[in-house]
Design an enzyme around this catalytic site. Structure first.
Site, PDB file in Angstrom:
ATOM      1  N   ASP A 541      48.459  51.755   2.190  1.00  0.00           N
ATOM      2  CA  ASP A 541      48.607  52.494   3.536  1.00  0.00           C
ATOM      3  C   ASP A 541      48.897  51.525   4.638  1.00  0.00           C
ATOM      4  O   ASP A 541      48.787  50.072   4.628  1.00  0.00           O
ATOM      5  CB  ASP A 541      47.113  53.193   3.757  1.00  0.00           C
ATOM      6  CG  ASP A 541      46.083  52.237   3.660  1.00  0.00           C
ATOM      7  OD1 ASP A 541      45.847  51.456   4.521  1.00  0.00           O
ATOM      8  OD2 ASP A 541      45.225  52.511   2.620  1.00  0.00           O
ATOM      9  N   GLU A 621      67.241  34.462 -21.525  1.00  0.00           N
ATOM     10  CA  GLU A 621      66.506  35.243 -20.654  1.00  0.00           C
ATOM     11  C   GLU A 621      66.087  34.124 -19.335  1.00  0.00           C
ATOM     12  O   GLU A 621      66.034  34.683 -18.165  1.00  0.00           O
ATOM     13  CB  GLU A 621      65.163  35.961 -21.088  1.00  0.00           C
ATOM     14  CG  GLU A 621      65.461  37.150 -22.127  1.00  0.00           C
ATOM     15  CD  GLU A 621      63.981  37.709 -22.611  1.00  0.00           C
ATOM     16  OE1 GLU A 621      64.020  38.780 -22.931  1.00  0.00           O
ATOM     17  OE2 GLU A 621      63.342  36.843 -23.273  1.00  0.00           O
TER      18      GLU A 621
END
Ligand code: GLA
Length: 740
Positions: A541, A621
């Site tokens: 928030d 990777e």
């Protein structure tokens, strides 16, 4: 401030707030009621003509209206509606007087205009200097009870943002109880509107939902002590038909991390009221004579050009005038977090190994997650004991941090200060510091209880123990977690209005205690970067963003699920605030396998990092990770400061998801596409781009192919055929300058 940002026409009681593209207007009318007139495209003059009066059955008239049966607060649009004078809709204020009556009559009492943006004591709020913002305060009062209300308006013309907050003072002789104290109200004249909200659950936050506002009221909110995974304290009211690119929409973002309620009500006359404020259910805030309550801030914005422009306004406002970046010499680090790499099963050596490997890949920081303190080898014990477990680590925190810095990495640490395990020294010593109701057994969640942060001594203890840890080693970052919803609210401390089970008041003070703790740490460690977290995005928030400019967006690190979570989050929050990491496959939450490239493309739409053990990666990777980090660092300004566009709605479109970042000057763009479904003999997917210059030509930086801006935005661009599920494609465009 330039060209009349706040104008007051005293003769007509008219208050007008101008931003670059919007105008907000209200009026203290002949009876002293503060009516809302307008919030829309910038305009000159008065919108008072919009208000109509009619003799309406069962909509009563204030006494002073005399014989005028057309004047009723039940029908009039208002700035801060209250219960008591005949408005039967949901109101912003409900106050109980000493005699038990629930009635207030708020009339206009004066105003002040000040340069710069107001601030709120102990609460987060947008900030702005005199050249950026202006403040209007409007005073209202109820002469019978002595209740004084100050409505605060902050106006940011360049940002197209208006903020609101409320100060409520009992200036009377008798106690008053606030049963509801909303922060903002927006009354709209008739029209057909939709409400866009963001619902979710742990590991699946901020799912987008759009519903029509019909007669009756619809609300979302939290009763969990925090803003919650379940509903975001950010909502949008959009005119029917408004979409990403066109149409009117209004957003409200609550700058508060506790319980809230957002409500849209369509009344009997077809008018829509949007309210935002602290959750009023079980709220009863006692205001003794002389006391003041401050209602947290709401950030408002309006866009006539659809949802993308509305989001851009919130993004910029939060980034530039709400978040406070620490005083770092370097940009935010690309980090690797130990949680999904090791969970509770690590030693100092494990962390050093991760750091050594990560350093080879270009990572800037290693974050040691849960399990380094007290007696904590699982989630059933140790919270509250913020003492380094040197036996487990095999070294001191200082030694560990030194080794990590020797690898060329910064060091971050996980903490969860608001919690206590029953199996901890802290709980054994201070059982009354946890929320528990005498005579009842508490609700456990993840085996933990919540500390009563409304008590000063609890906040002091946490501050001191965290300082001891932070002073013992070089620590550049903390991840601040909060892993349960609150229950059993009862504060055992009578000195601060405690010995009380009044949940509303105690929880409000809890949030103030949390903010105080974060502020004290920020002041003492100005270089410390704090990432917010609450089981992922359970406290995502605008309030937390004032203290923690980034927040771990979700415990769900599955790239495909993250597309939806990040899509929902993007409506109200900037990309720079979204913590997002590449994790291992099969994904630990879903079991899904997604290519490394795709995981990188999704995580890059945020504050980028990794959440895996690099030792488990293949050579290919690792090479891909090196490439991703190089690319992210190069693109970071575009990603974090550019304009973010949602190109698809992953809640509705199943073939592919796409989003883009466009530089403010429209010369550069990065388009990211992830395919969601694969088919035999597939049709070609076209992605329509946004935010480019129609007249310009754009060049693909990789292939050199050139495309007209207008065509890219109307017909779109074909997504190259890619075999297999969940493939990613990125397109970097640059504007072809004339002559080049
Ligand atoms: C929460 C967080 C995770 C991790 C764990 C540790 O779930 O969201 O990222 O830090 O706690 O216990």
């Amino acid at each position: 401030m330039t060209d009349m940002t706040i104008c007051c026409d005293e003769q007509n009681g008219l208050f007008t707030l101008h931003t670059k593209f919007t105008t907000y207007q209200m009026k203290a009318d002949r009876l002293g009621y503060l009516l809302h007139l307008y919030y829309g495209p910038r305009m000159e003059g008065s919108a008072e003509y919009l208000i109509t009066y009619a003799d309406r059955g069962f909509s009563g008239n204030p006494y002073e209206a005399g014989g005028d049966r057309t004047y009723s607060l039940d029908a009039l649009p208002q700035e801060y509606p209250f219960r008591g004078e005949g408005d039967y809709r949901s109101t912003a204020l409900i106050a109980e007087n000493a005699d038990g009556s629930v009635s207030t009559d708020l009339r206009y009492a004066g105003y002040h205009i000040r340069e710069g943006k107001y601030s709120l004591p102990g609460l987060p709020a947008m900030y702005g200097q005199a050249e950026e913002a202006e403040t209007l305060e409007i005073d209202l009062e109820d002469t019978a009870s002595g209740l004084q209300i100050t409505l605060l308006y902050g106006v940011f013309p360049e940002l197209d943002i208006i903020t609101r907050a409320v100060r409520i003072k009992n200036a009377g002789q008798q106690p008053i109880v606030l049963r509801k104290a909303g922060s903002a109200c927006l009354d709209c004249v008739p029209g057909e509107y939709d409400l866009i909200t963001f619902h979710g659950r742990h590991a699946m936050e901020r799912n987008w939902q759009r519903i029509g506002v019909e007669h009756g009221s619809y609300s979302v909110g939290s009763r969990r002590g925090t803003s919650s995974h379940q509903y975001s304290p950010f909502v949008i009211l959009a005119r029917h038909g408004a979409d990403e690119d066109a149409g009117e929409c209004w957003g409200m973002s609550f700058v508060y991390s506790g319980e809230f309620r957002a409500e849209a009500e369509k009344d009997q006359y077809g008018q829509t009221r949007l309210l935002m404020g602290i959750q009023d259910e079980a709220f009863a805030y006692p205001l003794a004579p002389g006391e003041t309550f401050t209602g947290p801030e709401v950030i408002l914005s309006y866009s006539a050009e659809g949802l993308a422009a509305l989001s851009h306004r919130f993004h910029r406002a939060i980034r530039e005038n709400l978040c406070r970046e620490p005083e770092r010499e370097t940009p935010r680090p690309v980090l690797i977090n130990s949680w999904e790499a090791a969970y509770f099963d690590f030693t100092g050596e494990t962390i050093c190994n991760i750091a050594e490997e990560a350093a080879q890949l270009g990572v800037d920081m290693v974050v040691m997650d849960d399990g380094w303190f007290g007696n904590r080898s699982s989630d059933s014990s140790g919270l509250g004991d913020w003492v380094v477990n040197e036996k487990k680590l095999g070294c001191t925190l200082g030694e560990l941090s030194e080794k990590i810095h020797e690898c060329g990495l910064e060091f971050g640490l996980w903490v969860e200060p608001e919690m206590v395990s029953e199996d901890s020294d802290l709980y054994r010593e201070h059982p009354d510091w946890a929320y528990r109701i005498p005579g009842r057994k508490p609700v456990r969640s993840r085996f933990q209880l919540v500390l009563d942060l409304s008590r000063r001594e609890v906040v002091d203890y946490l501050f001191e123990s965290l300082c001891r840890v932070l002073d013992s080693a070089q620590i550049e970052y903390i991840k601040w977690d909060m892993n349960r919803s609150i229950t059993d609210v009862y504060s055992a401390n009578s000195a601060q209005g405690g010995g009380t089970a009044n949940p509303g008041a105690v929880l409000y003070r809890y949030v103030l205690g949390l903010y105080d703790l974060l502020e004290r740490l920020r002041t003492r460690y100005p270089k410390l970067l704090i990432e917010g977290c609450s089981g992922g995005g359970g406290r995502f928030d605008a309030g937390m963003l004032y203290y923690t400019p980034l927040i771990w967006c979700s415990d769900n690190t599955d790239a495909i699920e993250r597309i939806r979570i990040q899509h929902g989050t993007s409506f109200g929050f900037p990309v720079s605030s979204v913590g997002s990491h590449v994790s291992a496959v099969p994904n630990h939450q879903t079991g899904r396998i997604v290519p490394m490239k795709t995981r990188g493309v999704v995580a890059m739409a945020g504050n980028f990092g990794y959440e895996l053990n690099p030792a488990d990666m293949t050579r290919e990777e690792k090479e891909e990770v090196r490439r991703q980090i190089r690319e992210f660092k190069e693109l970071r300004p575009l990603i974090h400061e550019g304009l973010y566009y949602r190109l698809t709605n992953p809640f509705e479109e199943r073939e592919a998801a796409a989003w883009s970042f466009v530089s403010e000057d429209r010369r550069e763009a990065l388009v990211s596409v992830v395919t969601l479904e694969t088919h035999g003999n597939p049709t070609t997917a076209y992605i329509r781009l946004k935010g480019l210059e129609k007249e310009a030509v754009y060049r693909d930086r990789e292939s050199g192919a050139c495309y007209p801006g207008a065509a890219l935005m109307t017909a779109g661009i074909p997504v190259p055929a890619m075999s297999g599920e969940y493939q990613a494609w990125q397109l970097r465009l640059e504007k072809v300058e004339s002559g080049s």
